[in-house]
Design a protein around this motif. Sequence first.
Motif, short mmCIF file in Angstrom:
data_model
loop_
_atom_site.label_atom_id
_atom_site.label_comp_id
_atom_site.label_asym_id
_atom_site.label_seq_id
_atom_site.Cartn_x
_atom_site.Cartn_y
_atom_site.Cartn_z
N GLU A 110 -4.47 -12.70 -28.34
CA GLU A 110 -5.60 -11.84 -28.67
C GLU A 110 -6.31 -12.25 -29.97
N LEU A 111 -5.62 -13.00 -30.83
CA LEU A 111 -6.20 -13.36 -32.12
C LEU A 111 -7.53 -14.10 -31.95
N ASP A 112 -7.59 -15.04 -31.02
CA ASP A 112 -8.83 -15.80 -30.80
C ASP A 112 -9.95 -14.89 -30.31
N LYS A 113 -9.62 -13.89 -29.50
CA LYS A 113 -10.64 -12.95 -29.03
C LYS A 113 -11.19 -12.13 -30.20
N ILE A 114 -10.30 -11.71 -31.09
CA ILE A 114 -10.72 -10.93 -32.25
C ILE A 114 -11.66 -11.77 -33.12
#
Length: 197
Positions: A110-114
């Motif tokens: 999820e970090l890349d989406k954030i």
Amino acid sequence: MKIRGVLAGLTAVCAVCLAGCTGKSYVVLLDNPDGTAGKVVVQGNQGEQIIDKAGEGAPLDGSAPPAPVTPQQIAHDFGAAMKARPALPQQFLLYFETGGSEPTPESAIELDKIIAVVNQRPAADVSVIGHTDTLGNAAVNEKLARARASIVADLLKQKGMKAHALTVESHGESNLLIQTPDETAEPRNRRVEVSVR
């Protein structure tokens, strides 16, 4: 005029613009991103109208009941104002193993989406709040939750997040997502909430 709903400020601004541009002012109710619609009470010198269906509008003076407004007319009259709306806040939940301070593999993705959401906004305000379940001592959980939030904030910065403002907080076990008794392992409470505004 009384206005209630997510788009209240936008509705009022659009009505003022129309008064200056066309001489005929009206309010139109738009649906929320989740498909719901609020309610607008229009009180003018010629009466009061209640608009409670998305896509309907009424004159600001209250002289006529709500009537459907075509999407084309809404785009024509309110398109510029709708494009100027700020992006809605987005929230992400990252989960952790018991006692750990590293996100689960699924949450690490999820970090890349954030980062993508943050970097699309001109002046993003990001808050990172750590939480724990109720296993263990509350003071230790407070520190663990802060460590989780700090690790997530550091990972986001290392991966290139460009936030205007970043706050990091700990709620420990005081703000449970799933209510449980003390000393209960609950994976959904072991989380970091990232809010992007």
